[in-house]
Design an enzyme around this catalytic site. Structure first.
Site, PDB file in Angstrom:
ATOM      1  CD  GLU A 173       4.236   1.573   4.811  1.00  0.00           C
ATOM      2  OE1 GLU A 173       3.406   1.187   5.639  1.00  0.00           O
ATOM      3  OE2 GLU A 173       3.914   2.094   3.720  1.00  0.00           O
TER       4      GLU A 173
HETATM    5  C1  TNX Z   1       0.862   3.203   6.057  1.00  0.00           C
HETATM    6  S1  TNX Z   1       2.517   4.824   7.655  1.00  0.00           S
HETATM    7  C2  TNX Z   1       1.457   3.950   5.063  1.00  0.00           C
HETATM    8  C3  TNX Z   1       0.730   4.150   3.823  1.00  0.00           C
HETATM    9  C4  TNX Z   1      -0.610   3.489   3.826  1.00  0.00           C
HETATM   10  C5  TNX Z   1      -1.261   3.629   5.185  1.00  0.00           C
HETATM   11  C6  TNX Z   1      -2.657   3.085   5.254  1.00  0.00           C
HETATM   12  C7  TNX Z   1       3.058   5.258   6.243  1.00  0.00           C
HETATM   13  C8  TNX Z   1       4.034   6.306   6.216  1.00  0.00           C
HETATM   14  N1  TNX Z   1       2.619   4.647   5.153  1.00  0.00           N
HETATM   15  O1  TNX Z   1       1.511   3.694   2.733  1.00  0.00           O
HETATM   16  O2  TNX Z   1      -1.379   4.092   2.854  1.00  0.00           O
HETATM   17  O3  TNX Z   1      -0.464   2.980   6.115  1.00  0.00           O
HETATM   18  O4  TNX Z   1      -3.286   3.409   6.472  1.00  0.00           O
END
Ligand code: TNX
Length: 548
Positions: A343
Site C-alpha cells: 500500500e
Molecule cells: C490492509 S493488506 C493492510 C493494513 C491494514 C489492514 C486492515 C496489508 C498488507 N495492509 O495496513 O492494517 O488492511 O485490515
C-alpha cells in the site's frame, strides 16, 4: 481391535467426557469412546490418529519425564506447565522407563523432517519420538490436547474429576507447510511483552511456528534502534486513537525471541517500507523529501506516507535502511526479515521500484531472506529467494496474482494470507455490535468473516499457477487499528486462528475433497475447553457444540 482414522478421510473428536458424557464423533457418526474418559479432539488434525482399545494413560505423582540431550529441553518446557497444573514433581531425568513415565526420544526413524513425530499413549506410558527436537515439541502439544483441559491451569487447585488421563492412542504426524504463521500488528496498538508471550504459548498449542511482528507503521515505531533513537523516542509516542504509545527495548525483543524459540516459534520482524512510515518520518526530518517532519499520526487511513527516493535524501535514507536492517537482523536468529512493501500509494511507481530495490538489497545484505507483501513483486530485481506474502482475496483482483507469481519466477516462494478468510481483524458475522460494542473489527475484506469461511479455503486454489512446492506456508494476520487490548485481540483471534492452523498443518482430504467442517466443530469444542482453562476470552460462534 484398533481403529485407524486417517485425516485424509476422517478425524476424531471426543468432547466433554466426565462433564457431559463422552461422545466420539467419527466420520459424522457418534459412538461412545472405547477407552478412557478424556476430553479429546486434536487441532490441527494429525495425519494419522488411532484410538486403541488399551487402557488409558494417567499422570500420577510417580510420573517422570525421561529425556536426554535436546529432548530434555522440550521435556522441561512441557514439565514446567504440567507441574503448575498438577502440583506433581514431574522430574526430567535420563533413566530407565517405568509405566507411569512420559518418554521423549530423538529417533531418526520416527518420521520425515524436523517437525514430524509419533506419539503412543496407554497404560504402559507415553512415548513421543521424533527425528528432531521440533517434532518432539509438537508431540507434546498433541499430548497437551489429549490431556484434560485443566492441564492449562496456572494453579493446581482444580484437578480434573477423572484424573490426569489421556486415552490410549497412536499418532503419526507431520506438517503440510513449513511456515505456519500468526501476525500481530503491534504498531497500530502496542502490545506489552507479557501479552505477546501468552500469544506465543497459545499459537504453539496449534502448532503454528512463526510469529510475524508488524513492528512499524504510520502510527508507531515499536522497536528500539540504537543508531536512530528518535524512532522510538518520538515515533513510539502514540497509537491509533491516541491510546498511548510503547515500544520494545532490545532486551524486550530478545526475551520475545527466546520465549518463542523455546516453543519452536520463529520470530519474523517486519519493518514496513517505503510506505506506512509516518512514525519514522515524524522522528527524522532528513528522511522527508521536504525536510519537514510530519506530526505523529493517530488515524486509521493507509497509503499517505513514503520514504523519499530523491538523490538529495539518498545518503540519509540508505544509512537509515542499512542501520535498521543490521540492528534488527542482529537481534533476530530466525532466517527471515520482512520489509513490508504494501500500500505505498503515496510513492510514484518509479520511486517505488527504486526504493524496493534499495530496501530489499539492504535486507539481503544482512544475510537474511527477505519477505515482502505481494506488491513488491512489481520489482524484477528482488534478491534471491525473496518470499512474497499474498494478502488479496481468495479470488485475486487487479494484478495481485501476477505480482505474487513474480516472486516464484524470481526463485522465491509465497506465504498466503487471503484477507477475506485469514485476516483475523475482520468482524464475526453474528457480532456486528457484539460484546465489544461494535467498535472492534473491520469489514473491508469482504467481511464479516465466519469461522467456516476461515476454514473452507485451499492454499493451492488461490493464486493460479502456484503449485504446492511454491507455497512456503500460510499466515493469519491481525491488524489492530480497532483492537486496543489483549482481551479484544483474543476475541478476534480465537477461534478462527484454529481454522488457519489446520489449513497450514493438516493434509487435504483424499481426492481433494473439502475439509469436513462438522468434524472440525466437534474438535473445536474440545479445544474450547483448553481455551477456557487458559482464560482466553474467545468468540463462541454459533454452530460449534461448545462445552458449557
Ligand atoms: C490492509 S493488506 C493492510 C493494513 C491494514 C489492514 C486492515 C496489508 C498488507 N495492509 O495496513 O492494517 O488492511 O485490515
Amino acid at each position: 481391535m484398533r481403529r485407524r482414522i486417517r485425516t485424509t478421510f476422517s478425524t476424531v473428536g471426543i468432547i466433554g467426557a466426565g462433564l457431559m458424557g463422552a461422545v466420539l464423533a467419527l466420520g459424522g457418526c457418534t459412538a461412545a469412546p472405547e477407552n478412557g474418559d478424556a476430553v479429546t479432539g486434536i487441532i490441527p488434525a494429525p495425519v494419522e490418529f488411532d484410538l486403541t482399545d488399551g487402557a488409558p494413560f494417567t499422570i500420577t505423582t510417580e510420573t517422570r519425564i525421561i529425556a536426554n540431550g535436546d529432548a530434555a529441553r522440550v521435556a522441561e518446557t512441557f514439565a514446567a506447565q504440567a507441574r503448575i497444573a498438577t502440583g506433581f514433581d514431574l522430574p526430567v531425568v535420563a533413566d530407565a522407563v517405568a509405566a507411569s513415565d512420559i518418554v521423549l526420544v530423538i529417533d531418526a526413524d520416527a518420521g520425515t523432517g524436523e517437525e514430524a513425530y509419533t506419539l503412543e499413549t496407554g497404560a504402559d506410558g507415553v512415548r513421543i519420538a521424533a527425528p528432531a527436537a521440533a517434532g518432539l515439541f509438537w508431540g507434546t502439544q498433541t499430548l497437551r490436547q489429549l490431556l484434560p483441559a485443566e492441564i492449562e491451569r496456572t494453579d493446581a487447585s482444580t484437578p480434573p474429576t477423572g484424573g490426569w488421563v489421556a486415552p490410549a492412542a497412536s499418532v503419526a504426524d507431520a506438517p503440510r507447510f513449513a511456515y505456519r504463521g500468526s501476525m500481530l500488528d503491534v504498531a497500530r496498538h502496542f502490545l506489552p511483552v507479557e501479552d505477546v508471550l501468552d500469544h506465543i504459548d497459545r499459537i504453539a498449542l496449534l502448532k503454528l511456528n512463526v510469529l510475524h511482528l508488524h513492528l512499524t507503521d504510520d502510527q508507531g515505531w515499536r522497536l528500539a534502534i540504537d543508531a536512530w533513537p528518535e524512532l522510538t523516542g518520538i515515533g513510539a509516542s502514540t497509537s491509533t486513537g491516541g491510546d498511548g504509545g510503547g515500544f520494545y527495548t532490545k532486551d524486550d525483543y530478545r526475551r520475545i525471541v527466546e520465549y518463542a524459540a523455546e516453543r519452536f516459534v520463529t520470530v519474523v520482524p517486519e519493518i514496513d517500507l517505503p510506505g506506512h512510515t509516518n512514525a519514522a518520518l515524524s522522528a527524522y526530518p532528513e528522511l522527508n523529501c521536504d525536510g519537514i517532519a510530519p506530526k505523529p499520526y493517530e488515524g486509521i487511513e493507509v497509503g499517505f506516507s513514503s520514504l523519499c527516493a530523491s538523490p538529495e535524501r539518498a545518503e540519509a535514507t540508505d544509512r537509515f535502511l542499512a542501520d535498521v536492517m543490521t540492528e534488527v537482523a542482529e537481534m533476530t536468529p530466525g532466517p527471515w526479515l520482512h520489509v513490508g512493501g504494501d500500500e505505498s500509494l503515496a510513492t510514484s511507481e518509479a520511486d517505488y521500484l527504486d526504493l524496493v530495490r534499495r530496501i530489499t538489497a539492504a535486507g539481503a545484505a544482512t544475510g537474511k531472506t527477505v519477505i515482502g507483501w505481494h506488491e513488491m513483486g512489481a520489482s524484477h530485481e528482488l534478491p534471491a529467494g525473496t518470499v512474497g506474502q499474498y494478502w488479496d482475496f481468495t479470488t485475486p483482483r487487479d494484478r495481485s496474482a501476477e505480482l505474487t507469481t513474480s516472486f516464484v519466477e524470481q526463485g522465491g516462494s509465497v506465504v498466503l494470507s487471503p484477507a477475506d478468510v485469514a485476516y483475523l481483524d475482520m468482524k464475526y458475522p453474528d457480532d456486528p455490535d457484539g460484546p465489544l460494542g461494535g467498535k472492534v473489527g473491520q469489514l473491508w475484506a469482504d467481511g464479516p468473516t465466519t469461522l467456516e469461511e476461515a476454514y473452507a479455503w485451499e492454499p493451492t486454489s488461490i493464486v493460479p499457477g502456484l503449485a504446492e512446492a511454491d507455497i512456503l506456508g500460510v499466515e493469519a494476520p491481525v491488524w489492530t487499528e480497532t483492537i486496543a487490548t489483549a482481551a479484544e485481540l483474543e476475541f478476534m483471534v480465537f477461534p478462527r486462528i484454529a481454522a488457519i492452523a489446520e489449513i497450514a498443518w493438516s493434509p487435504i482430504p483424499d481426492g481433494g475433497a473439502a475439509r469436513d467442517a462438522s468434524d472440525f466443530h466437534v474438535r473445536l469444542a474440545s479445544l474450547g475447553t483448553h481455551l477456557d482453562a487458559l482464560g482466553i476470552s474467545y468468540r463462541k460462534v454459533d454452530g460449534v457444540p461448545w462445552v458449557e
